[in-house]
Design a protein around this motif. Structure first.
Motif, PDB file in Angstrom:
ATOM      1  N   UNK A  38      -6.351   2.493  -8.502  1.00 14.43           N
ATOM      2  CA  UNK A  38      -6.845   2.526  -7.121  1.00 14.43           C
ATOM      3  C   UNK A  38      -6.436   3.822  -6.434  1.00 14.43           C
ATOM      4  N   UNK A  39      -5.206   4.288  -6.682  1.00 18.23           N
ATOM      5  CA  UNK A  39      -4.759   5.543  -6.082  1.00 18.23           C
ATOM      6  C   UNK A  39      -5.620   6.708  -6.589  1.00 18.23           C
ATOM      7  N   UNK A  40      -5.878   6.738  -7.885  1.00 18.65           N
ATOM      8  CA  UNK A  40      -6.729   7.791  -8.444  1.00 18.65           C
ATOM      9  C   UNK A  40      -8.155   7.698  -7.912  1.00 18.65           C
ATOM     10  N   UNK A  41      -8.636   6.468  -7.763  1.00 21.65           N
ATOM     11  CA  UNK A  41     -10.001   6.267  -7.288  1.00 21.65           C
ATOM     12  C   UNK A  41     -10.161   6.708  -5.844  1.00 21.65           C
ATOM     13  N   UNK A  42      -9.067   6.625  -5.065  1.00 25.06           N
ATOM     14  CA  UNK A  42      -9.152   7.004  -3.652  1.00 25.06           C
ATOM     15  C   UNK A  42      -9.383   8.499  -3.472  1.00 25.06           C
TER      16      UNK A  42
END
Length: 304
Positions: A45-49
């Protein structure tokens, strides 16, 4: 040489190694589940943000564009304000009502066991079921409450088209699902309150209210802080009740951070990157609030 009665170092090391292997063997299933269903999704999720990712087409690196959009997004700030208002309404009320019910149920009352079961039942039942019950109660067309008001000659209440009343209905249903948990936790904590201290206060002339306020409540401080932490986390993660009863409406009057993240990521926009950004911010806010509350709890424990 090894003295009589002393354990050889090699034997001690091998015993510790066996204990460590046994401990990690028992912990490995839980660690695997945490890694697969918690840590890996969080990292993803952090990378996707930081990406422009949608349901169709390849994703591309966006840098801080999603976070810059977040700062200028009025719906996000409205959802954050709604979440704070919802938390401020549900946390104190659930804790206070739970404490009051626990004090009441700690007495020898008729049908006490049955009443405990009725209050605690929403915790056992799925939140989706309780949300559907709330929809049945507060629906403007076929709701039970408006039907009862119609029988009394009162006009229907706009539970779903009025923003304030919609928030009230969500808060009421959330309280119904939480006070049972607070009651059971307080009931367990009340068993550790020394009866001789309570009796001494009564002998000294303290009334029931003074005894509860000056003796019982201070002894339940750690339990209260635990319930506050848990309820704050639950309030920031509220989804089922809002999604089923109001779907964030009318407008964005009951939109919460979780429902907004879900709407952006899995609703019509299908903007996975921006939905993940809202989720990451929600995670950071929850983490900071939890750490602050644990710090307060530690300080109060050291002072006591």
């Amino acid at each position: 040489m090894v003295r009589d009665g002393a354990t050889p170092p090699r034997t001690t090391r091998s015993a510790r190694l066996r204990e460590a292997v046994a401990a990690w063997t028992f912990l490995s299933p839980n660690l695997l589940l945490l890694a697969v269903f918690l840590f890996l999704p969080l990292v993803w999720a952090v990378l996707l943000s930081f990406q422009r990712a949608r349901s169709f087409g390849p994703s591309s690196w966006a840098g801080l564009a999603n976070y810059e959009r977040l700062l200028q997004d009025g719906v996000f700030w409205r959802s954050l304000l709604n979440t704070v208002i919802f938390t401020a309404a549900t946390v104190p009320l659930s804790v206070l009502i739970g404490l009051g019910l626990a004090l009441l149920m700690d007495k020898a009352l008729p049908a006490r066991g049955l009443f405990r079961t009725v209050v605690y039942l929403p915790i056992v039942v799925s939140t989706l079921v309780t949300s559907l019950v709330g929809l049945l109660l507060f629906d403007e067309s076929i709701g039970v409450l408006n039907g009862m008001l119609a029988d009394l000659g009162v006009g229907p209440v706009s539970w779903q088209t009025d923003g304030t009343l919609a928030m009230v209905s969500v808060v009421l249903m959330t309280l119904w699902t939480r006070v049972g948990f607070a009651m059971v936790v307080y009931l367990a904590a009340l068993q550790d309150v020394p009866e001789d201290v309570v009796e001494a206060a009564r002998v000294d002339g303290a009334g029931s209210w003074a005894t509860v306020r000056q003796i019982v409540v201070p002894m339940l401080r750690s339990t209260t802080l635990f319930l506050v932490v848990v309820n704050v986390i639950w309030s920031f993660q509220i989804f089922d009740v809002v999604y089923v009863m109001t779907n964030g409406g009318p407008g964005y009057a009951t939109s919460m951070l979780v429902t907004y993240a879900y709407e952006e990521g899995f609703g019509p926009p299908r903007n996975f990157g921006y939905g993940a950004t809202v989720g990451v911010v929600l995670f950071l806010l929850t983490l900071v609030i939890t750490l602050v509350q644990f710090r307060i709890q530690r300080r109060s424990g050291e002072e006591s």
